[in-house]
Scaffold this motif. Sequence first.
Motif, mmCIF file in Angstrom:
data_model
loop_
_atom_site.group_PDB
_atom_site.id
_atom_site.type_symbol
_atom_site.label_atom_id
_atom_site.label_comp_id
_atom_site.label_asym_id
_atom_site.label_seq_id
_atom_site.Cartn_x
_atom_site.Cartn_y
_atom_site.Cartn_z
ATOM 1 N N TYR A 1 0.835 -1.190 0.000
ATOM 2 C CA TYR A 1 0.000 0.000 0.000
ATOM 3 C C TYR A 1 0.880 1.254 0.000
ATOM 4 O O TYR A 1 2.101 1.193 0.144
ATOM 5 N N GLY A 2 0.257 2.424 -0.145
ATOM 6 C CA GLY A 2 0.981 3.684 -0.165
ATOM 7 C C GLY A 2 0.942 4.375 1.183
ATOM 8 O O GLY A 2 1.297 3.803 2.206
ATOM 9 N N ARG A 3 0.472 5.609 1.189
ATOM 10 C CA ARG A 3 0.484 6.389 2.424
ATOM 11 C C ARG A 3 -0.498 5.829 3.450
ATOM 12 O O ARG A 3 -1.511 5.227 3.110
ATOM 13 N N TYR B 1 -10.641 -3.851 9.757
ATOM 14 C CA TYR B 1 -9.246 -3.992 10.149
ATOM 15 C C TYR B 1 -8.443 -2.845 9.550
ATOM 16 O O TYR B 1 -8.294 -2.775 8.332
ATOM 17 N N PRO B 2 -7.899 -1.934 10.375
ATOM 18 C CA PRO B 2 -7.159 -0.780 9.862
ATOM 19 C C PRO B 2 -5.692 -1.105 9.621
ATOM 20 O O PRO B 2 -4.793 -0.556 10.270
ATOM 21 N N GLY B 3 -5.426 -1.988 8.696
ATOM 22 C CA GLY B 3 -4.049 -2.389 8.450
ATOM 23 C C GLY B 3 -3.908 -3.168 7.154
ATOM 24 O O GLY B 3 -4.818 -3.211 6.314
ATOM 25 N N ASP B 4 -2.756 -3.798 6.988
ATOM 26 C CA ASP B 4 -2.402 -4.529 5.785
ATOM 27 C C ASP B 4 -3.238 -5.805 5.665
ATOM 28 O O ASP B 4 -3.229 -6.648 6.578
ATOM 29 N N ALA B 5 -3.929 -5.956 4.562
ATOM 30 C CA ALA B 5 -4.752 -7.142 4.346
ATOM 31 C C ALA B 5 -3.934 -8.423 4.384
ATOM 32 O O ALA B 5 -4.458 -9.490 4.713
ATOM 33 N N ARG B 6 -2.643 -8.324 4.068
ATOM 34 C CA ARG B 6 -1.793 -9.520 4.103
ATOM 35 C C ARG B 6 -1.686 -10.063 5.519
ATOM 36 O O ARG B 6 -1.690 -11.281 5.741
ATOM 37 N N ASP B 7 -1.607 -9.164 6.518
ATOM 38 C CA ASP B 7 -1.589 -9.613 7.909
ATOM 39 C C ASP B 7 -2.918 -10.255 8.284
ATOM 40 O O ASP B 7 -2.957 -11.243 9.018
ATOM 41 N N LEU B 8 -4.005 -9.668 7.787
ATOM 42 C CA LEU B 8 -5.327 -10.234 8.071
ATOM 43 C C LEU B 8 -5.452 -11.632 7.484
ATOM 44 O O LEU B 8 -5.961 -12.550 8.136
ATOM 45 N N MET B 9 -4.966 -11.811 6.266
ATOM 46 C CA MET B 9 -5.068 -13.125 5.635
ATOM 47 C C MET B 9 -4.272 -14.185 6.379
ATOM 48 O O MET B 9 -4.596 -15.370 6.324
ATOM 49 N N ASP B 10 -3.231 -13.759 7.087
ATOM 50 C CA ASP B 10 -2.450 -14.712 7.886
ATOM 51 C C ASP B 10 -3.290 -15.372 8.974
ATOM 52 O O ASP B 10 -2.962 -16.489 9.414
ATOM 53 N N VAL B 11 -4.330 -14.683 9.431
ATOM 54 C CA VAL B 11 -5.112 -15.221 10.548
ATOM 55 C C VAL B 11 -6.547 -15.560 10.149
ATOM 56 O O VAL B 11 -7.369 -15.876 11.010
ATOM 57 N N TYR C 1 -5.060 2.919 5.208
ATOM 58 C CA TYR C 1 -5.143 4.381 5.128
ATOM 59 C C TYR C 1 -6.153 4.881 6.157
ATOM 60 O O TYR C 1 -7.357 4.665 6.015
ATOM 61 N N ILE C 2 -5.663 5.502 7.209
ATOM 62 C CA ILE C 2 -6.513 5.819 8.352
ATOM 63 C C ILE C 2 -7.613 6.804 8.008
ATOM 64 O O ILE C 2 -8.701 6.758 8.597
ATOM 65 N N ASN C 3 -7.387 7.705 7.039
ATOM 66 C CA ASN C 3 -8.451 8.624 6.640
ATOM 67 C C ASN C 3 -9.612 7.865 6.019
ATOM 68 O O ASN C 3 -10.782 8.192 6.246
ATOM 69 N N GLY C 4 -9.300 6.834 5.235
ATOM 70 C CA GLY C 4 -10.350 6.008 4.663
ATOM 71 C C GLY C 4 -11.104 5.237 5.721
ATOM 72 O O GLY C 4 -12.325 5.088 5.653
ATOM 73 N N GLY D 1 -8.646 -3.349 0.848
ATOM 74 C CA GLY D 1 -8.483 -1.944 0.505
ATOM 75 C C GLY D 1 -9.807 -1.305 0.142
ATOM 76 O O GLY D 1 -10.148 -1.181 -1.025
ATOM 77 N N PHE D 2 -10.593 -0.890 1.150
ATOM 78 C CA PHE D 2 -11.951 -0.406 0.869
ATOM 79 C C PHE D 2 -12.027 1.085 0.573
ATOM 80 O O PHE D 2 -13.114 1.608 0.357
ATOM 81 N N GLY D 3 -10.901 1.778 0.529
ATOM 82 C CA GLY D 3 -10.931 3.198 0.176
ATOM 83 C C GLY D 3 -11.748 4.001 1.162
ATOM 84 O O GLY D 3 -11.477 4.020 2.356
ATOM 85 N N GLY D 4 -12.801 4.649 0.657
ATOM 86 C CA GLY D 4 -13.682 5.420 1.528
ATOM 87 C C GLY D 4 -14.851 4.626 2.071
ATOM 88 O O GLY D 4 -15.666 5.152 2.828
#
Length: 234
Positions: free
Chosen positions: A12-14, A114-124, A92-95, A67-70
């Motif tokens: 992801y980016g910012r 989940y406010p983070g990387d989907a890859r970490d979520l997929m791990d669990v 992206y915390i603003n999203g 990555g649900f954007g807004g």
Amino acid sequence: MSTPNRPHRNFYGRLKGKALKKSQKAYLDEDLAKLSPGPVDWDVNPDRVPLDLEALFGGREVWLEVGFGGGEHLVHQARENPNIGIIGAEPYINGVAMLLGKIRRAGVTNLAVYPGDARDLMDVLPAQSIAKAFLLYPDPWPKARHHRRRFVTQEHLEPLARCLKPGAEFRVATDIPDYVRQTLEEVPKAGFDWLAERPADWREPWGDWISTRYEQKALREGRVPHYLTFQRHA
């Protein structure tokens, strides 16, 4: 400080944009914790214990949006499918703050955030636990040297495939031609079939689609959306 044994990941980016509004800060403070899918982050779940989706959604079928954007699409699907549980992941915390406001206004109760990387979520996520997944207008990473950071690489697609039930649907929407190319090359390698028989199958949106702000921007700027539908091998 990084957690020991945690791999470095960043597709992801910012993580944060302009200053949050007072109401958005309140959403994060008051709503985010209670909408958490469970112990995902490495610092609270270093052993990667699988999430208890039965406890989270009461036995309902579970979908995932990467990555649900807004949050427009996520809330739309939750409202239209009250008997489905949906998890959204977005770093992206603003999203995330925008989504929480939409959840309040819509009154939907079948979402986890989940406010983070989907890859970490997929791990669990338990193996073969997700019935449908969405990747909608992901970061295109246009420079060639950054293409490895796109979600449609085996680093991300293989864990996604592990989480999906046999026959599960995986939807990808993008307005970037090279992202379409990479998607069509990489997703089948991870165990998916592309469900397209005619041009309308990738030129026209899905019947339950809601156009997001990212898509509206693409259309204003003259870019053409593509709607790609895949199915996990049975």
